[in-house]
Design an enzyme around this catalytic site. Structure first.
Site, PDB file in Angstrom:
ATOM      1  N   ARG A 310     -54.437  -7.779   0.967  1.00  0.00           N
ATOM      2  CA  ARG A 310     -53.053  -8.232   0.737  1.00  0.00           C
ATOM      3  C   ARG A 310     -52.075  -7.417   1.581  1.00  0.00           C
ATOM      4  NH1 ARG A 310     -49.859 -11.538  -2.646  1.00  0.00           N
ATOM      5  NH2 ARG A 310     -51.717 -12.379  -3.626  1.00  0.00           N
ATOM      6  N   GLU A 714     -43.834 -10.042  -9.034  1.00  0.00           N
ATOM      7  CA  GLU A 714     -43.969  -8.950  -8.074  1.00  0.00           C
ATOM      8  C   GLU A 714     -42.952  -8.952  -6.929  1.00  0.00           C
ATOM      9  OE1 GLU A 714     -48.127 -10.275  -7.727  1.00  0.00           O
ATOM     10  OE2 GLU A 714     -48.603  -8.155  -7.506  1.00  0.00           O
TER      11      GLU A 714
END
Ligand code: MTE
Ligand code: HPA
Ligand code: MOS
Length: 785
Positions: A310, A714
């Site tokens: 990620r 997030e």
């Protein structure tokens, strides 16, 4: 009246503030006779366990038994991916690692017992830093790679430079520490309450350790007092210990880490070291980057691979990388096993490119915001891993709107002017964008399921696979179910998460809780609604298409005054033998990624946002104040605006903590020196900007998501990069406006020394200028007349 899209308080808001909301450890009262567990911890970061003698401990009053490897009927390993986390290690691989657990009638007895277990260790050399790991070649996995284009362009670019950035980790500091209670259920199975983001995996790990099939294990999570990724996999070992203890003794066992233990034993956000080379044109257009990311994975693999990938997926943030060569390595060190933390590697990857852009801007004498803007993705662009950047135009739209609403240009001039009048205080202003990919990068996790039950009185229970950690998932689910069934939210009860209601769930993570479970709940509700529609149509003697549900009433279109209650329709359905419960399911369409080729479409969509922050830095102390932050976030059509606002504000402040205050320090023995709130500085009210404007991007409905909404858990954390860049802008103002080296976190100490360096550069420039003048004067004088 629409229920989805309405600002409603968190469903447990009242309970949160009155203390009535129950958390796992509150349930201890319901287990009289529960045993308490306490670990025997190793005083070394790396050592062999030569011998372990529990006899003295067993004679300690109140000590019931000691759990060691000999007690494990199944596999004594709790590793979530690779099985590399021995529950009772023969080799200690981080400081304070538990080597055995003592069960006592009281916590005190267990603690006394643990002190009297005698363990013989053979200490070994420990690897404690990324640098040492690189030198020793100590890595968890082979390198990950992503690449596109020809990066040799860097060497021939008009501006070409190299650099390094160290990025610190972060402690989750969820208010509720790790906790589990396990007991034998009525039929000899194991049941557990666990503060876990992933009950299905906690169930799997318990079954693995006990060597029993999963259908003998039930795990329930009422709610968590915060998790932030720290309970995605790291809730499992404690539940496994509780279950093992319960299975050995037949009594309920409670494991709850104290704050100090939680600090010492659980993983944190990954610290990263970034090495880069970049090439730009003279006007700030990025031509190519080479980025090597080294993460500090700690002692076991945990989620370090998806975290690193990620990070690599987000080395572009909102910018087109025409040529890029990314490599990533996970360092194996003798420290806690670093794990998921809000953003999941994304923040570290984004910090790398923001660092590069700022370095380039100040080297070129251009405004950083100008260089950022020049490099934005435009419609039609693809990422460095080949995914089309859907709605890329939103980046610029958000940017322009926010520039305007925050009065960026005017304030830029005001800040510059203010700085000329203040030699010892400087203000800094910065704007940074966020583009964050939504979906688990491992495609199979992207599924959600629900089981919705309607009772004959029309009241509803919703079960779904997601867990509540304060983020408001249950609030949104309740709104979604109420909206889909045409009920008031009060008629809908969202049940605690249980593995015996929904099997094989994914972790509640990747910000996808509402996307996945909300869609599954809506699916179940739509099945039920269509069954009830047929029942109502027969009652009204009308066509199904004419039946309407609203606010607990059912009526034929245009005949609202002759409405009947939802309850009546439900009871009629029951009498007609129409089932009043349904499952729902959702899988995210169209996502795939091939790690071998580094190509694919891992994300369903991107969440966008931007923030402007202004700070004031004190040159004497390095201390700073956050004067103002303006945020514009794209949440699609918000399901629950108040909840989303809370997520944006909270996420942003948590990011500010990571980037400016929170510093983890391990000593030379590998012991975490900052293991409590007294030494680990968390953001508090003082860090909230004096002016804090949070806005949603209007008319932003996202196609193909639940009620057009977008994930919000997030992405806002990374808006805090604007604060780091504003601090850097202020530091630069103490100097010549040139590049500023700044490790992360930008603590007051680091800022102080960066200001010193900036001032020294300015002195040097002034001195050089003076010297030049003097030389010029002398030369002039020396000219023959
Ligand atoms: N908000 C609160 N209050 N507490 C938390 O623990 N975790 C964050 C975010 N917001 C968290 C939070 C993280 S890491 C994620 S992935 C998402 O919530 C998970 O929930 P969601 O998918 O329902 O947004
Ligand atoms: N994000 C968050 N948690 C995860 C992911 C992800 O991409 N993959 C596995 N766990
Ligand atoms: Mo969040 S780090 O995906 O739990």
């Amino acid at each position: 009246m629409k229920i989805v899209g309405k600002s409603v308080p968190h469903e447990s808001a009242r309970g949160h503030v009155t203390g009535e909301a129950l958390y796992t450890d509150d349930l201890l009262l319901r287990f009289p006779g529960a045993l308490h567990a306490w670990p025997v911890v190793a005083p070394h970061a790396h050592a062999l366990v030569r011998a372990l003698d529990p006899s003295a401990a067993l004679s300690e009053p109140g000590v019931v038994t000691i759990l060691t490897g000999d007690d494990v009927p199944g596999e004594g390993d709790t590793g979530a991916n690779r099985h590399d986390e021995p529950l009772f290690p023969a080799e200690v691989t981080y400081h304070s690692q538990p080597v055995a657990w003592v069960l006592g009638e009281t916590l005190d007895a267990a603690q006394r017992g643990a002190r009297r277990v005698s363990v013989e260790y053979e200490p070994l050399a420990a690897i404690l830093t990324i640098d040492d790991a690189i030198l020793a070649g100590s890595f968890h996995s082979p390198p990950l790679r992503m690449a596109r284009g020809d990066v040799s362009v860097i060497e021939s670019s008009q501006l070409s430079f190299e650099g390094e950035l160290r990025i610190g980790g972060q402690e989750h500091f969820y208010l509720e520490t790790q906790c589990a209670i396990a007991w034998l259920d009525e039929s000899g199975g194991i049941a557990a309450h666990s503060s876990t983001q992933h009950p299905a995996e906690t169930q799997e790990v318990i079954a693995r350790v006990l060597g029993i099939p999963r259908n003998r294990v039930t795990v329930e999570c009422l709610r968590m007092g915060g998790a932030f990724g720290g309970k995605e996999v790291q809730a499992n070992p404690w539940a496994a210990i509780a279950a093992l203890g319960a299975s050995k003794t037949g009594r309920p066992v409670r494991v709850r880490l104290t704050r100090a233990l939680d600090f010492a034993l659980t993983g944190k956000r990954h610290p990263f070291q970034v090495r880069y080379a970049a090439g730009f044109t003279r006007d700030g257009q990025l031509e190519g980057v080479r980025i090597a990311l080294y993460s500090d994975g700690g002692w076991s693999l945990d989620l370090s691979e998806p975290v690193l990938s990620r990070a690599m997926f987000h080395c572009d943030n909102a910018y087109l990388l025409p040529a890029a060569e990314l490599t990533g390595l996970i360092c194996r060190t003798h420290k806690t096993s670093q794990t998921a933390f809000r953003g999941f590697g994304g923040p570290q990857g984004m910090l790398a490119i923001e660092e590069i852009l700022d370095q380039a801007a100040r080297r070129l004498g251009l405004r950083p915001e100008l260089v950022r803007e020049r490099n934005f993705y435009r419609e039609g662009d693809t990422t460095h891993y080949g995914q089309p950047v859907k709605d890329a135009g939103r980046i610029e739209t958000i940017w322009r709107r926010l520039m305007e609403s925050s009065r960026f240009a005017g304030r830029r001039n005001e800040v510059d002017e203010w700085n000329t009048r203040h030699p010892h205080l400087k203000r800094g202003l910065a704007i940074t964008p966020v583009k964050f990919g939504i979906s688990f990068t491992a495609a199979f996790f992207n599924q959600g399921a629900a089981l919705v039950l309607i009772y004959r009185d029309g009241s509803v229970q919703v079960n779904h696979g997601g867990t509540e950690m304060g983020q408001g998932l249950h609030t949104k689910i309740r709104q979604i179910a109420a909206e889909s069934l045409g009920l008031d939210p009060e008629s809908v009860r969202v049940m605690s998460t249980r593995t015996d209601k929904i099997p094989n769930t994914s972790a509640t993570a990747a910000s996808a809780g509402t996307d996945l479970n909300g869609a599954a709940v809506a699916d179940a509700c739509s099945t039920l609604r269509s069954r009830l529609t047929d029942v109502a149509a027969s009652l009204f003697g009308c066509d199904s298409a004419a039946v309407r549900f609203s606010e607990g009433l059912v009526f034929r279109e245009g005949e609202a005054e002759r409405a009947i209650s939802f309850a009546k329709v439900c009871n009629t359905a029951y009498l007609q033998r129409v089932p009043l419960f349904a499952q729902g399911y959702y899988r995210t369409p169209g996502i795939q990624y091939n790690p071998q080729t580094g190509r694919g479409t891992p994300f369903h969509y991107f969440a966008y946002g931007a923030a402007v922050s202004e700070v004031e830095v004190d040159g004497f102390t390095g201390d700073y104040r956050l004067l103002r932050t303006d945020i514009l976030e794209d949440v699609g059509d918000s399901v629950s605006p108040m909840v989303d606002r809370g997520q944006i504000e909270g996420g942003f402040i948590q990011g500010v903590g990571w980037l400016t205050l929170e510093e983890l320090i391990w000593d030379a023995q590998g012991r975490l020196a900052t293991a409590g709130a007294s030494t680990y500085k968390l953001p508090s009210w003082t860090e909230v900007p004096d002016t804090f404007e949070v806005d949603f991007m209007p008319r932003a409905a996202e196609a193909g998501t639940i009620y057009g909404s977008k994930a919000v858990g997030e992405p806002p954390l990374m808006l805090a990069i604007s604060v780091r860049e504003a601090i850097r802008d202020a530091i630069s103002a103490f100097g010549t406006g040139g590049p500023v080296e700044l490790e992360s976190p930008a603590t007051p100490e680091r800022v102080f020394f960066a200001v010193q360096r900036a001032r020294a550069e300015r002195e040097l420039q002034i001195n050089t200028a003076e010297a030049d003048e003097t030389v010029a004067g002398l030369l002039k004088e020396a000219q023959p007349r």
